[in-house]
Design a protein around this motif. Structure first.
Motif, PDB file in Angstrom:
ATOM      1  N   ALA A 158       0.832  -1.208   0.000  1.00 53.43           N
ATOM      2  CA  ALA A 158       0.000   0.000   0.000  1.00 53.43           C
ATOM      3  C   ALA A 158       0.867   1.259   0.000  1.00 53.43           C
ATOM      4  O   ALA A 158       0.548   2.245  -0.680  1.00 53.43           O
ATOM      5  N   ILE A 159       1.963   1.214   0.743  1.00 48.69           N
ATOM      6  CA  ILE A 159       2.879   2.363   0.769  1.00 48.69           C
ATOM      7  C   ILE A 159       3.469   2.604  -0.618  1.00 48.69           C
ATOM      8  O   ILE A 159       3.501   3.743  -1.110  1.00 48.69           O
ATOM      9  N   ILE A 160       3.915   1.535  -1.268  1.00 49.36           N
ATOM     10  CA  ILE A 160       4.518   1.672  -2.595  1.00 49.36           C
ATOM     11  C   ILE A 160       3.485   2.153  -3.610  1.00 49.36           C
ATOM     12  O   ILE A 160       3.785   2.992  -4.471  1.00 49.36           O
ATOM     13  N   ILE A 161       2.271   1.639  -3.508  1.00 51.65           N
ATOM     14  CA  ILE A 161       1.215   2.085  -4.424  1.00 51.65           C
ATOM     15  C   ILE A 161       0.942   3.575  -4.227  1.00 51.65           C
ATOM     16  O   ILE A 161       0.802   4.332  -5.196  1.00 51.65           O
ATOM     17  N   SER A 164       3.755   5.617  -5.668  1.00 48.12           N
ATOM     18  CA  SER A 164       3.617   5.629  -7.130  1.00 48.12           C
ATOM     19  C   SER A 164       2.474   6.544  -7.557  1.00 48.12           C
ATOM     20  O   SER A 164       2.575   7.258  -8.565  1.00 48.12           O
ATOM     21  N   TYR A 165       1.408   6.513  -6.802  1.00 48.17           N
ATOM     22  CA  TYR A 165       0.264   7.395  -7.067  1.00 48.17           C
ATOM     23  C   TYR A 165       0.679   8.868  -6.977  1.00 48.17           C
ATOM     24  O   TYR A 165       0.314   9.682  -7.839  1.00 48.17           O
ATOM     25  N   CYS A 166       1.455   9.198  -5.966  1.00 48.51           N
ATOM     26  CA  CYS A 166       1.925  10.579  -5.804  1.00 48.51           C
ATOM     27  C   CYS A 166       2.813  10.998  -6.965  1.00 48.51           C
ATOM     28  O   CYS A 166       2.727  12.132  -7.457  1.00 48.51           O
ATOM     29  N   ALA A 287      -1.758   2.530  -9.692  1.00 51.02           N
ATOM     30  CA  ALA A 287      -1.379   3.861  -9.207  1.00 51.02           C
ATOM     31  C   ALA A 287      -1.671   4.927 -10.258  1.00 51.02           C
ATOM     32  O   ALA A 287      -2.238   5.985  -9.954  1.00 51.02           O
ATOM     33  N   ALA A 288      -1.295   4.645 -11.512  1.00 50.66           N
ATOM     34  CA  ALA A 288      -1.520   5.614 -12.586  1.00 50.66           C
ATOM     35  C   ALA A 288      -3.012   5.806 -12.857  1.00 50.66           C
ATOM     36  O   ALA A 288      -3.475   6.931 -13.088  1.00 50.66           O
ATOM     37  N   PRO A 318       4.368  14.500  -3.697  1.00 50.07           N
ATOM     38  CA  PRO A 318       5.674  13.861  -3.492  1.00 50.07           C
ATOM     39  C   PRO A 318       6.237  14.092  -2.097  1.00 50.07           C
ATOM     40  O   PRO A 318       6.947  13.230  -1.565  1.00 50.07           O
ATOM     41  N   LEU A 319       5.916  15.235  -1.494  1.00 55.75           N
ATOM     42  CA  LEU A 319       6.364  15.482  -0.122  1.00 55.75           C
ATOM     43  C   LEU A 319       5.742  14.464   0.829  1.00 55.75           C
ATOM     44  O   LEU A 319       6.431  13.892   1.692  1.00 55.75           O
ATOM     45  N   THR A 320       4.454  14.214   0.670  1.00 54.04           N
ATOM     46  CA  THR A 320       3.771  13.215   1.498  1.00 54.04           C
ATOM     47  C   THR A 320       4.360  11.826   1.277  1.00 54.04           C
ATOM     48  O   THR A 320       4.540  11.048   2.221  1.00 54.04           O
TER      49      THR A 320
END
Length: 342
Positions: A158-161, A164-166, A287-288, A318-320
């Protein structure tokens, strides 16, 4: 259909093997997308887009799996090479179709299918008939597999997704609004096409560099954090500098954001080594696709507050992501403890 359907193709390629998807993906994508220029009606265009993008979706998970399977000790670099190939195709494909239309006319857009048809023919000859998952895993349904996964691994994915979403939120925002900004500053649309090509290709080169060094660094999340953090000031100050420098900042932002794509793919594959196609599809496609859906709201906000304001504040994503990645090692350690007990 090109993004949100990728987990389906990832699951299927893990279960039934990657060969047929490596063949049918480029075949279906090239045929139906190239027919857009001769589509006689709007509903035909929609069908061609839908089916063509399903072909695109079918390609990504198995190609990511190929990188994992044959990358050896250089899986990060292998994923980067796959990503770079996609960047080249995306960039030069745009120029190729423009050349066909300008030289021959819209009725000749089916010629754009030729590279895809050649690729499919090559895959018929050389694509490996490999099932990524082991036998017991292939027999299990998607939900049975999901129930057997430890919760820490779900959290890691979930973190990686989300990371990637960000990244995709940043890229979609830049690639949607920056053409309007640059053309508004007097840059011709064709010239922005070259800027766009540089954005994608240099981002792919960044992925190669990041992938190479990620194989040498155990803490790959740190590399992702560094790359994303460099993109933030570039995007935030892009409107505060002269036009030529803002173009450079725009391209550099692509370098730092796009270069994280193969790294996130590798991280997802490491979490689920027996389902690398499925894991890759979440970090790439899901994510995309989620970012594309969210961007509908972003576009509405831009109509209210202005696109420059939106571009500046999109750096919150991206900061988050950078902050969230600080939790990744702790969750990974917990996952390792659970695995050791079992």
């Amino acid at each position: 259909s090109a993004n949100l359907s990728q987990p389906v193709f990832g699951f299927l390629s893990d279960k039934y093997g990657i060969r047929y998807f490596l063949i049918l993906g480029p075949l279906v994508a090239s045929v139906f997308i190239s027919l857009l220029g001769i589509a006689p009606a709007y509903w035909v265009i929609l069908i061609c887009l839908f089916l063509g993008n399903l072909g695109v979706a079918a390609i990504h998970p198995p190609t990511a799996a190929i990188a994992n399977l044959f990358g050896g000790k250089r899986k990060g670099l292998a994923n980067s090479l796959v990503s770079f190939g996609g960047a080249l195709g995306f960039s030069f494909g745009s120029i190729f179709i423009i050349y066909i239309i300008e030289r021959f006319g819209m009725m000749y857009t089916p010629l754009a299918a030729i590279p895809g048809l050649i690729t499919a023919a090559v895959m018929v000859k050389f694509a490996p008939d490999i099932a990524v998952s082991n036998t017991s895993s292939r027999k299990a349904s998607f939900f049975n597999r999901l129930r057997k996964v430890e919760k820490p691994k779900i959290v890691l994915l979930a973190i990686i997704i989300f990371v990637s979403y960000c990244r995709e939120m940043m890229n979609i925002t830049l690639l949607t609004f920056m053409p309007l900004y640059f053309t508004g500053q007097g840059i011709k649309l064709m010239n922005f096409g070259y800027i766009f090509m540089a954005f994608i290709i240099i981002g792919g080169i960044g992925g190669l560099i990041a992938g190479y060094y990620s194989d040498k660094i155990q803490k790959r999340t740190v590399v992702v954090q560094v790359l994303l953090s460099f993109s933030i000031p570039l995007v935030f100050t892009i409107f505060l500098v002269p036009l030529n420098i803002s173009i450079v900042f725009f391209i550099l932002a692509g370098f730092f954001t796009i270069s994280t794509l193969p790294l996130c793919t590798r991280l997802a594959q490491d979490i689920f080594p027996e389902n690398v196609s499925l894991a890759s599809s979440f970090s790439i496609g899901a994510a995309a696709g989620s970012a594309a859906l969210t961007f509908i709201l972003v576009g509405k906000i831009a109509d209210i507050v202005g696109m420059i304001t939106v571009i500046k504040y999109i750096t919150i994503f991206p900061l988050t992501a950078c902050l969230l990645l600080f939790f990744f090692p702790f969750v990974k350690a917990k996952s390792s403890i659970i695995a050791a007990k079992e």
